[in-house]
Design an enzyme around this catalytic site. Structure first.
Site, PDB file in Angstrom:
ATOM      1  N   GLU A 162      14.686  13.318   6.606  1.00 11.55           N
ATOM      2  CA  GLU A 162      14.743  12.096   6.405  1.00 11.55           C
ATOM      3  C   GLU A 162      15.815  11.850   6.430  1.00 11.55           C
ATOM      4  O   GLU A 162      16.793  10.714   5.582  1.00 11.55           O
ATOM      5  CB  GLU A 162      14.071  11.137   5.233  1.00 11.55           C
ATOM      6  CG  GLU A 162      12.397  11.502   4.930  1.00 11.55           C
ATOM      7  CD  GLU A 162      11.588  11.297   4.283  1.00 11.55           C
ATOM      8  OE1 GLU A 162      12.122  10.880   3.698  1.00 11.55           O
ATOM      9  OE2 GLU A 162      10.520  11.044   4.359  1.00 11.55           O
ATOM     10  N   GLU A 275       3.296  14.953   9.644  1.00 10.01           N
ATOM     11  CA  GLU A 275       2.773  14.663   7.781  1.00 10.01           C
ATOM     12  C   GLU A 275       1.710  13.231   8.554  1.00 10.01           C
ATOM     13  O   GLU A 275       1.836  11.924   8.777  1.00 10.01           O
ATOM     14  CB  GLU A 275       3.617  14.150   7.379  1.00 10.01           C
ATOM     15  CG  GLU A 275       4.727  14.759   7.606  1.00 10.01           C
ATOM     16  CD  GLU A 275       5.595  14.362   5.593  1.00 10.01           C
ATOM     17  OE1 GLU A 275       5.280  13.489   5.747  1.00 10.01           O
ATOM     18  OE2 GLU A 275       6.771  14.940   5.860  1.00 10.01           O
TER      19      GLU A 275
HETATM   20  C1  XIL Z   1       4.847  12.633  -0.756  1.00  8.43           C
HETATM   21  C2  XIL Z   1       3.917  13.501  -1.654  1.00  8.43           C
HETATM   22  O1  XIL Z   1       2.377  13.360  -0.792  1.00  8.43           O
HETATM   23  C3  XIL Z   1       3.244  13.083  -2.822  1.00  8.43           C
HETATM   24  O2  XIL Z   1       2.424  13.348  -3.873  1.00  8.43           O
HETATM   25  C4  XIL Z   1       4.300  12.627  -3.537  1.00  8.43           C
HETATM   26  O3  XIL Z   1       4.216  11.305  -4.831  1.00  8.43           O
HETATM   27  C5  XIL Z   1       5.684  12.152  -2.677  1.00  8.43           C
HETATM   28  O4  XIL Z   1       5.997  12.190  -1.581  1.00  8.43           O
HETATM   29  N1  XIL Z   1       7.489  12.175   3.850  1.00  8.43           N
HETATM   30  C6  XIL Z   1       7.715  12.901   3.556  1.00  8.43           C
HETATM   31  C7  XIL Z   1       6.583  13.608   1.866  1.00  8.43           C
HETATM   32  O5  XIL Z   1       7.961  14.123   3.440  1.00  8.43           O
HETATM   33  O6  XIL Z   1       7.419  15.186   0.972  1.00  8.43           O
HETATM   34  C8  XIL Z   1       5.853  12.643   1.230  1.00  8.43           C
HETATM   35  O7  XIL Z   1       5.039  13.746   0.523  1.00  8.43           O
HETATM   36  C9  XIL Z   1       5.712  11.390   1.811  1.00  8.43           C
HETATM   37  C10 XIL Z   1       6.707  10.387   2.805  1.00  8.43           C
END
Ligand code: XIL
Length: 373
Positions: A162, A275
């Site tokens: 990111e 994701e």
């Molecule tokens: C999220 C997790 O799913 C949660 O449990 C945590 O509280 C916050 O992070 N982008 C990403 C992930 O790269 O690491 C994130 O994961 C969601 C958005």
């Protein structure tokens, strides 16, 4: 008069019952990793609750359907190294062991990110911002320690997560501010060095750049392409870019997703969906910045109604139709979670419901593979 009763063969009866039983238990469904065997790897984000065996229903789904997995939180800087010079490996080790035992290729997530980092990282003992050299040294030390520990065991690392704004410029994170020093010439330095050091420590692990909204912002995709080109121009290795794909019932459009896949592939990297989930709430913020998302902001009280679940199935089918069409470029599709009960955004965004049963969306996804044969 003698009535001829139909003869019932007891063996056939037993066969029929045996075939029906697993169907009732929802186990007659095909395994996603088999369905997509000729397309790409299929995985999910696993949390420590699952990995430690405390959620057997979720473990069963992961074992059956996934051949790769990502640690949802356990390999982030904050989890591994929340105090200077102290590493807590327990949860990350358990994740990698779990993957090994269950034949899932483990993905490391993530080395350099602005979120879920400890407060001390960007500060000196007096609380002032540290220098460029000091931050580069901390970054090198972290990458060397973490990538080194899992060398040869982790399939690939999200090296940088990111780093981009929606308009394709670099996010004004502490990494950019401190290491970039406000200079155009140094703006990619933190990304460049992260990839350089990860490669030096483990030349055989795959190295990825990962971000959200690439599928819906052409400018952001162009920003990711610029990162890839910059790294390649410096002779550095980047194997793939991860499109997070936190979608909704109204986005991404197939064209937007296709633009991201083909632009990245043209830049000479593989593409992954890293994701995947689809929120059913269509109002509000679209992105996946964890500072702006919580279950309240994304959950939707109508999420499980048949109408919404049908729309969810249609959106998943639309996304997967694009993915199977471009399978030559796509190496992996990972869901952000295993079933609705453990999703970070709440609601009903995944393929399995809170009772661990496959939803309409699951069968819609399977169909896209069958139709692409
Ligand atoms: C999220 C997790 O799913 C949660 O449990 C945590 O509280 C916050 O992070 N982008 C990403 C992930 O790269 O690491 C994130 O994961 C969601 C958005």
């Amino acid at each position: 008069m003698r009535i001829n009763r139909p003869k019932v063969n007891i063996f056939i009866l037993v066969d029929v019952l045996l075939a029906v039983a697993p169907c009732i238990a929802g186990q007659d469904t095909p395994a996603l990793k088999d369905v997509f065997e000729d397309h790409f790897l299929i995985g999910g984000a696993l949390n420590r609750w699952l990995v430690s065996g405390r959620n057997p229903g979720a473990v069963a789904i992961a074992q059956k359907h996934f051949n790769t997995a990502t640690a949802e939180n356990e390999m982030k800087w904050q989890s591994l190294n929340s105090w200077p010079n102290q590493y807590n490996w327990q949860a990350a080790d358990s994740f990698v062991d779990f993957c090994g035992k269950n034949k899932m290729a483990p993905i490391g997530h993530c080395l350099v990110w602005h979120s879920q980092v400890p407060r001390w990282l960007f500060r000196d003992d007096s609380g002032n911002a540290i220098t460029r050299d000091a931050l580069l040294a901390r970054m090198k030390d972290h990458i060397t320690t973490v990538v080194g520990r899992y060398k040869g065991r982790v399939k690939g690392w999200d090296v940088v997560n990111e780093a981009l704004n929606e308009n394709g410029t670099l996010r004004n994170s502490q990494w950019l501010q401190i290491i970039g020093e406000g200079s155009e010439d140094k703006k990619y330095d933190f990304i460049e060095n992260a990839f350089r050091w990860a490669h030096e420590v483990d030349p055989n692990t795959e190295l990825y750049y990962n971000d959200y909204s690439l599928e819906s912002s052409k400018a952001k995709t162009d920003g990711a392409v610029a990162i890839v080109k910059h790294l390649k121009s410096k002779g550095l290795r980047i194997d793939a870019v991860g499109i997070q794909l936190h979608g909704s019932l109204t986005h991404p459009s197939p064209e937007g997703l296709e633009y991201a896949i083909t632009s990245l592939a043209d830049a000479g990297v593989k593409v992954m969906v890293t994701e995947l989930d689809i929120r059913t709430r269509t109002r509000g913020y679209r992105g996946a910045d964890i500072g702006r998302i919580n279950r309240r902001s994304t959950s939707d009280q109508n999420a499980t109604t048949p109408e919404i679940q049908k729309k969810l199935a249609d959106k998943y089918a639309e996304i997967f139709s694009v993915l199977v069409k471009h399978k030559e470029y796509i190496t992996r599709v990972t869901f952000w979670g295993v079933y609705d009960g453990a999703s970070w955004i709440g609601g009903s965004p995944l393929l399995f419901d809170r009772s661990y049963q496959p939803k309409e969306a699951f069968f819609a996804v399977v169909k896209t593979a069958q139709e692409s044969q």
